[in-house]
Design an enzyme around this catalytic site. Sequence first.
Site, short mmCIF file in Angstrom:
data_model
loop_
_atom_site.label_atom_id
_atom_site.label_comp_id
_atom_site.label_asym_id
_atom_site.label_seq_id
_atom_site.Cartn_x
_atom_site.Cartn_y
_atom_site.Cartn_z
N PHE A 164 0.80 -1.22 0.00
CA PHE A 164 0.00 0.00 0.00
C PHE A 164 0.83 1.27 0.00
O PHE A 164 0.36 2.33 -0.38
CB PHE A 164 -0.94 0.01 1.21
CG PHE A 164 -0.26 0.25 2.54
CD1 PHE A 164 0.08 1.54 2.95
CD2 PHE A 164 0.03 -0.81 3.39
CE1 PHE A 164 0.71 1.75 4.18
CE2 PHE A 164 0.66 -0.60 4.61
CZ PHE A 164 1.01 0.69 5.01
N LYS A 188 -1.35 -7.77 -8.68
CA LYS A 188 -2.29 -7.74 -7.56
C LYS A 188 -1.83 -6.63 -6.63
O LYS A 188 -0.98 -6.82 -5.77
CB LYS A 188 -2.32 -9.08 -6.84
CG LYS A 188 -3.64 -9.40 -6.10
CD LYS A 188 -4.04 -8.44 -5.00
CE LYS A 188 -3.19 -8.58 -3.76
NZ LYS A 188 -3.66 -7.64 -2.67
N GLU A 191 -5.12 -3.75 -1.76
CA GLU A 191 -6.55 -3.44 -1.78
C GLU A 191 -6.86 -2.13 -1.06
O GLU A 191 -7.98 -1.60 -1.16
CB GLU A 191 -7.35 -4.58 -1.16
CG GLU A 191 -7.17 -4.79 0.33
CD GLU A 191 -5.91 -5.57 0.70
OE1 GLU A 191 -5.78 -5.94 1.88
OE2 GLU A 191 -5.06 -5.79 -0.19
N SER A 241 5.56 -7.05 4.20
CA SER A 241 6.15 -7.36 5.50
C SER A 241 6.92 -8.68 5.44
O SER A 241 6.67 -9.52 4.56
CB SER A 241 5.05 -7.47 6.57
OG SER A 241 4.24 -8.60 6.33
N CYS A 296 9.56 1.42 3.47
CA CYS A 296 10.44 0.34 3.89
C CYS A 296 11.89 0.82 4.01
O CYS A 296 12.72 0.15 4.61
CB CYS A 296 10.36 -0.84 2.94
SG CYS A 296 10.99 -0.50 1.28
N GLU A 395 9.16 -3.48 13.29
CA GLU A 395 9.02 -2.50 12.23
C GLU A 395 7.70 -1.75 12.47
O GLU A 395 6.62 -2.25 12.15
CB GLU A 395 9.00 -3.16 10.85
CG GLU A 395 8.93 -2.15 9.72
CD GLU A 395 8.82 -2.79 8.35
OE1 GLU A 395 9.26 -2.16 7.37
OE2 GLU A 395 8.30 -3.92 8.26
#
Length: 510
Positions: A164, A188, A191, A241, A296, A395
Amino acid sequence: MTEVVEAPSAKRADELKRITHWIGGGAVEGGSGRNGPVYNPAAGIQTGEVDFASAEEVDRAVQAAKEAFASWRAVSLSRKTEIFFRIRALVDEHREDIAKILTAEHGKVLSDAKGEVARGLEVIEFCCGIPELLKGGFTEQASTGIDVYSIRQPLGVCAGITPFNFPAMVPMWMWAPALACGNTFVLKPSEKDPSASIYMAELLKEAGIPDGVFNVVHGDKVAVDAILEHPEIAAVSFVGSTPIARYVYETGTSHGKRVQALGGAKNHMIVLPDADIDMAADAAVSAGYGSAGERCMAVSMLVAVGDAGDELIGAIKERLPKVKVGDGMQPDSEMGPLVTREHRDKVASYIDKGRDEGATVVTDGRETAPDGGGFFLGVTLLDDVKPEMDVYKHEIFGPVLGVTRVGTYDEAVRLVNENPYGNGVAIFTRDGGVARQFQFDVNVGMVGINVPIPVPVAYYSFGGWKNSLFGDLHVYGPEGIQFYTRGKVVTSRWPDPATSKVDLGFPQTR
């Protein structure tokens, strides 16, 4: 007080936008009966519903990609280059439109969203040189009358599962080299902010990408598992992740796929006593709180060496009230909301957790978050963080910056090398010898020297070490081309038929 830019009043949108799949060159409404909400994080309101794909719908996208592969791989490199130059021009022309979509669904400020598009565009530009990137080798007269040459060929149908936090850039890191190499692609996206991928599909069609070459399916674990288990998908790229990256890698490889799965991070920024403290403080605030820490490559841990700590903390604390938090569409905003209310609440919980574990809360972002329904959290600074604390180990993925104090350079390097993650690291110093030694000593995939977020340019490759990467090859750049192709070696002879004879011995080259 942190300066606040007012967010819109919180209310549910009157009409929800429906976000559909893109299969075979056009929009396709989902038929699974399942969907998910899409929010404007700055307002705290739902603005859309995204269709969730069933396994059958994923298969439909894969079959469209499979059908398109034979003709797409046969398209000449000259023609692919022409198309990629068109893609580059269209993305450049519409970069502000893409950025506004990102801000509306992710929440990052518009300037940051424009920067995301620019960094993705660099990879497209790199792929415009695909004829050079796919050049093989040729050896004449390897043996008497025999030539040997190497070529790289596409894999087939490839897939990308993207996060995301970079809804445009990370997909570009994947589909651009995959398509340039002659593969077809099923994306993909997350969402949580899926609209940018559909907009990009429309631009690719306009640029001349044939129907079926690029497809988008939305969804949750059902769609992910369908991708990982599908026998017609040759390779999967993932960013997310670490627990999910490990799952993607293990599941995908167990089904015979090539997989690159990039996981989480706990990026350290080491500040030595000889560093320019003002430069280091500017870098720490920029890298710790940019995009609300949802990167990240964000710096989440400062490691102050020797007597650098007090001065560094003071310089950072002085800057924090000037960070403007608000709706990303407002030109004065420097930091927007987090992507969902649940994620905001989880990040905020680490402030109390850090205090309970013994850290000093220098600045509490809950006290400076804008009022209203948006998913805001102000900037947070924690001092005296120890490696055994959860705020150090986890994290957090939000605007929470921790400071750990150590006595020596060796202690700082040991902290970084003992950490299970190995994505990015930075050191701030005026000593070139120490900096050179640091890049030699540290076990991390991307290193910055007086650069807080060392994301490589497009003609190098992006990726970490240890639990930040599962797989052998990094994303984009030369390793990206290698990931989306496989090598073939051809040994060729054109002799006089009269000289042919049976020879059962092992082939000789002399």
